[in-house]
Design a protein around this motif. Structure first.
Motif, PDB file in Angstrom:
ATOM      1  N   PHE A  23       0.800  -1.220   0.000  1.00  0.00           N
ATOM      2  CA  PHE A  23       0.000   0.000   0.000  1.00  0.00           C
ATOM      3  C   PHE A  23       0.836   1.274   0.000  1.00  0.00           C
ATOM      4  CE2 PHE A  23      -3.112  -3.000   2.119  1.00  0.00           C
ATOM      5  CZ  PHE A  23      -3.889  -3.166   0.982  1.00  0.00           C
ATOM      6  N   GLN A  27       1.562   1.514  -3.884  1.00  0.00           N
ATOM      7  CA  GLN A  27       0.368   2.282  -4.244  1.00  0.00           C
ATOM      8  C   GLN A  27       0.373   3.711  -3.719  1.00  0.00           C
ATOM      9  OE1 GLN A  27      -3.035  -0.100  -3.136  1.00  0.00           O
ATOM     10  NE2 GLN A  27      -2.588  -1.631  -4.681  1.00  0.00           N
ATOM     11  N   VAL A  29      -0.002   5.001  -0.728  1.00  0.00           N
ATOM     12  CA  VAL A  29      -0.888   5.385   0.369  1.00  0.00           C
ATOM     13  C   VAL A  29      -0.023   6.066   1.432  1.00  0.00           C
ATOM     14  CG1 VAL A  29      -2.344   4.479   2.236  1.00  0.00           C
ATOM     15  CG2 VAL A  29      -2.550   3.531  -0.079  1.00  0.00           C
ATOM     16  N   GLU A  34      -2.077   4.252   6.938  1.00  0.00           N
ATOM     17  CA  GLU A  34      -2.095   2.797   6.710  1.00  0.00           C
ATOM     18  C   GLU A  34      -2.336   2.019   8.007  1.00  0.00           C
ATOM     19  OE1 GLU A  34      -2.325  -0.885   5.563  1.00  0.00           O
ATOM     20  OE2 GLU A  34      -2.609   0.866   4.331  1.00  0.00           O
ATOM     21  N   GLN A 107     -10.679  -1.934  -3.889  1.00  0.00           N
ATOM     22  CA  GLN A 107     -10.156  -1.082  -4.942  1.00  0.00           C
ATOM     23  C   GLN A 107     -10.834  -1.525  -6.236  1.00  0.00           C
ATOM     24  OE1 GLN A 107      -5.874  -1.068  -5.087  1.00  0.00           O
ATOM     25  NE2 GLN A 107      -5.685  -0.544  -2.918  1.00  0.00           N
ATOM     26  N   ASP A 128     -10.685   6.403  -1.538  1.00  0.00           N
ATOM     27  CA  ASP A 128     -10.097   6.136  -0.234  1.00  0.00           C
ATOM     28  C   ASP A 128      -8.595   6.161  -0.456  1.00  0.00           C
ATOM     29  OD1 ASP A 128      -9.460   5.392   2.330  1.00  0.00           O
ATOM     30  OD2 ASP A 128     -10.323   3.388   2.210  1.00  0.00           O
ATOM     31  N   ALA A 129      -7.893   7.024   0.248  1.00  0.00           N
ATOM     32  CA  ALA A 129      -6.450   7.219   0.054  1.00  0.00           C
ATOM     33  C   ALA A 129      -6.147   7.540  -1.413  1.00  0.00           C
ATOM     34  CB  ALA A 129      -5.658   6.006   0.523  1.00  0.00           C
TER      35      ALA A 129
END
Length: 140
Positions: A23, A27, A29, A34, A107, A128-129
């Motif tokens: 994440f 990704q 985030v 997290e 996702q 989200d994020a």
């Protein structure tokens, strides 16, 4: 390979490591969101390969649902069925908690994976994020 329910702090740290790799690193985030306030009330699971954590997820009770969260597999280990193994174990934990329905925020790029696990989309798309998600549910 087998899914292991986290029983100690080292295993929890292993779950966090996989999440940070997927994440935060992959990704993007933000790391400060997290790890959240639900870590201690959740049951976490981890898959290890040769002693190294490679996949993880967690479940907690939320509004009568088993809420599945933070499901991820290291990029190098995707497409080997590990995500399904994590899902199966989390749902098994949820059934032991006597939960009859499950929910997750997927996702959108993983929506078809969750559909194959029996989940149905019940929301429109939301961020989200900064990642597009949809809410999905499954009755068991």
């Amino acid at each position: 390979m087998k899914v292991k329910v986290v029983e100690n702090d080292q295993e929890l740290q292993d779950a966090y490591k996989v999440r940070m790799d997927v994440f935060v690193e992959e990704q993007k985030v933000p790391p400060e969101i997290e790890i959240d306030e639900f870590e201690q009330e959740s049951t976490h699971v981890v898959i290890y390969e040769k002693g190294k954590p490679i996949a993880t997820g967690r479940i907690r009770e939320a509004d009568g649902y088993g809420k599945l969260e933070r499901i991820c597999v290291l990029k190098s280990h995707r497409k080997f069925g590990l995500g399904k193994m994590i899902m199966d174990e989390l749902e098994s934990v949820g059934r032991k908690m006597e939960l009859k329905q499950f929910k997750l925020n997927a996702q959108t790029q993983a929506e078809s994976f969750y559909q194959k696990q029996g989940y149905k989309t019940v929301s429109g798309e939301f961020l989200d994020a900064n990642i597009p998600h949809v809410t999905m549910v499954k009755n068991k």
